[in-house]
Design a protein around this motif. Structure first.
Motif, PDB file in Angstrom:
ATOM      1  N   CYS A 154       5.684  -4.939 -81.351  1.00 60.06           N
ATOM      2  CA  CYS A 154       7.148  -4.899 -81.480  1.00 60.06           C
ATOM      3  C   CYS A 154       7.825  -4.309 -80.245  1.00 60.06           C
ATOM      4  N   CYS A 155       7.156  -3.424 -79.548  1.00 60.36           N
ATOM      5  CA  CYS A 155       7.752  -2.782 -78.371  1.00 60.36           C
ATOM      6  C   CYS A 155       7.709  -3.677 -77.140  1.00 60.36           C
ATOM      7  N   GLN A 156       7.065  -4.822 -77.255  1.00 59.76           N
ATOM      8  CA  GLN A 156       6.985  -5.762 -76.154  1.00 59.76           C
ATOM      9  C   GLN A 156       8.377  -6.249 -75.736  1.00 59.76           C
ATOM     10  N   ASN A 157       9.245  -6.443 -76.720  1.00 62.56           N
ATOM     11  CA  ASN A 157      10.601  -6.902 -76.458  1.00 62.56           C
ATOM     12  C   ASN A 157      11.502  -6.327 -77.549  1.00 62.56           C
ATOM     13  N   VAL A 158      11.963  -5.109 -77.351  1.00 59.41           N
ATOM     14  CA  VAL A 158      12.737  -4.395 -78.379  1.00 59.41           C
ATOM     15  C   VAL A 158      14.028  -5.131 -78.747  1.00 59.41           C
ATOM     16  N   PRO A 159      14.829  -5.611 -77.777  1.00 54.61           N
ATOM     17  CA  PRO A 159      16.044  -6.338 -78.172  1.00 54.61           C
ATOM     18  C   PRO A 159      15.745  -7.567 -79.027  1.00 54.61           C
ATOM     19  N   GLU A 160      14.668  -8.271 -78.713  1.00 55.11           N
ATOM     20  CA  GLU A 160      14.311  -9.444 -79.513  1.00 55.11           C
ATOM     21  C   GLU A 160      13.940  -9.045 -80.932  1.00 55.11           C
ATOM     22  N   SER A 164       2.990 -10.083 -94.702  1.00 52.21           N
ATOM     23  CA  SER A 164       4.337 -10.159 -95.267  1.00 52.21           C
ATOM     24  C   SER A 164       4.616  -9.005 -96.215  1.00 52.21           C
ATOM     25  N   THR A 165       3.608  -8.598 -96.960  1.00 52.86           N
ATOM     26  CA  THR A 165       3.789  -7.531 -97.952  1.00 52.86           C
ATOM     27  C   THR A 165       3.795  -6.150 -97.321  1.00 52.86           C
ATOM     28  N   PHE A 166       2.855  -5.892 -96.421  1.00 54.08           N
ATOM     29  CA  PHE A 166       2.697  -4.539 -95.900  1.00 54.08           C
ATOM     30  C   PHE A 166       3.260  -4.322 -94.501  1.00 54.08           C
ATOM     31  N   CYS A 167       3.519  -5.393 -93.778  1.00 55.25           N
ATOM     32  CA  CYS A 167       4.035  -5.287 -92.403  1.00 55.25           C
ATOM     33  C   CYS A 167       5.197  -6.262 -92.211  1.00 55.25           C
ATOM     34  N   GLY A 168       6.090  -6.327 -93.170  1.00 54.03           N
ATOM     35  CA  GLY A 168       7.166  -7.316 -93.144  1.00 54.03           C
ATOM     36  C   GLY A 168       8.011  -7.284 -91.884  1.00 54.03           C
ATOM     37  N   VAL A 169       8.398  -6.084 -91.457  1.00 53.64           N
ATOM     38  CA  VAL A 169       9.228  -5.951 -90.262  1.00 53.64           C
ATOM     39  C   VAL A 169       8.472  -6.459 -89.036  1.00 53.64           C
ATOM     40  N   CYS A 170       7.219  -6.068 -88.924  1.00 57.74           N
ATOM     41  CA  CYS A 170       6.410  -6.524 -87.785  1.00 57.74           C
ATOM     42  C   CYS A 170       6.181  -8.035 -87.845  1.00 57.74           C
ATOM     43  N   ALA A 171       6.032  -8.578 -89.047  1.00 56.29           N
ATOM     44  CA  ALA A 171       5.833 -10.022 -89.195  1.00 56.29           C
ATOM     45  C   ALA A 171       7.057 -10.789 -88.699  1.00 56.29           C
ATOM     46  N   TRP A 172       8.270 -10.289 -89.023  1.00 57.66           N
ATOM     47  CA  TRP A 172       9.497 -10.949 -88.550  1.00 57.66           C
ATOM     48  C   TRP A 172       9.585 -10.904 -87.028  1.00 57.66           C
ATOM     49  N   CYS A 173       9.244  -9.773 -86.460  1.00 57.41           N
ATOM     50  CA  CYS A 173       9.282  -9.652 -84.998  1.00 57.41           C
ATOM     51  C   CYS A 173       8.273 -10.598 -84.354  1.00 57.41           C
ATOM     52  N   GLN A 174       7.072 -10.682 -84.917  1.00 55.61           N
ATOM     53  CA  GLN A 174       6.052 -11.560 -84.372  1.00 55.61           C
ATOM     54  C   GLN A 174       6.487 -13.025 -84.455  1.00 55.61           C
ATOM     55  N   MET A 175       7.075 -13.416 -85.578  1.00 54.08           N
ATOM     56  CA  MET A 175       7.540 -14.796 -85.721  1.00 54.08           C
ATOM     57  C   MET A 175       8.632 -15.108 -84.706  1.00 54.08           C
ATOM     58  N   SER A 176       9.526 -14.174 -84.495  1.00 56.24           N
ATOM     59  CA  SER A 176      10.602 -14.374 -83.532  1.00 56.24           C
ATOM     60  C   SER A 176      10.058 -14.522 -82.120  1.00 56.24           C
ATOM     61  N   ARG A 177       9.106 -13.655 -81.754  1.00 56.37           N
ATOM     62  CA  ARG A 177       8.490 -13.749 -80.424  1.00 56.37           C
ATOM     63  C   ARG A 177       7.789 -15.097 -80.254  1.00 56.37           C
ATOM     64  N   GLU A 178       7.111 -15.538 -81.294  1.00 55.26           N
ATOM     65  CA  GLU A 178       6.389 -16.807 -81.226  1.00 55.26           C
ATOM     66  C   GLU A 178       7.356 -17.977 -81.029  1.00 55.26           C
ATOM     67  N   MET A 179       8.454 -17.968 -81.750  1.00 55.20           N
ATOM     68  CA  MET A 179       9.438 -19.039 -81.593  1.00 55.20           C
ATOM     69  C   MET A 179      10.002 -19.048 -80.181  1.00 55.20           C
TER      70      MET A 179
END
Length: 122
Positions: free
Chosen positions: A30-36, A92-107
């Motif tokens: 998540c710290c790879q791109n904080v604004p994203e 999705s259950t235990f790392c939901g916030v991180c999952a959203w960030c990862q999906m955004s970075r991937e897109m």
């Protein structure tokens, strides 16, 4: 009878895209791109993925966040990323916030990682 055919070879661009079958970043990057990541959490990636912003409200009902999990499976399928629905459920259950960030970075990687490369005729 001899027919002479003249051919011309022009340089043609070809597209190189991200072709790995793995996520381009880790779940905890998540710290790879904080604004994203901040934008991913505020917009929930839905507008990027073409979905309605109201969908996160459905994640509040039940033990497993169905929308986050469905979006993660969809992103994996869209970009050919290997994985299992079991891992998607756990993230999705235990790392939901991180999952959203990862999906955004991937897109972002797949949207921005299209390069034109020119072949030069020799």
């Amino acid at each position: 009878l001899s027919v002479s055919v003249m051919t011309s070879h022009q340089p043609r661009p070809f597209v190189m895209a991200h072709t790995s079958n793995q996520w381009s970043s880790g779940i905890c990057d998540c710290c790879q791109n904080v604004p994203e990541c901040e934008w991913a959490l505020l917009s929930f990636c839905y507008t990027k993925h073409g979905e309605c912003l109201c969908l996160p409200l459905l994640d509040g009902f039940g033990c497993i966040p169905p929308i986050t999990m469905a979006m993660r499976v969809s992103v994996r399928n869209r970009y050919g990323i290997q994985g299992t629905i079991c891992n998607d459920c756990l993230y999705s259950t235990f790392c939901g916030v991180c999952a959203w960030c990862q999906m955004s970075r991937e897109m972002n990687v797949h949207e921005q990682n299209v390069n034109l490369v020119h072949n030069r005729a020799k």
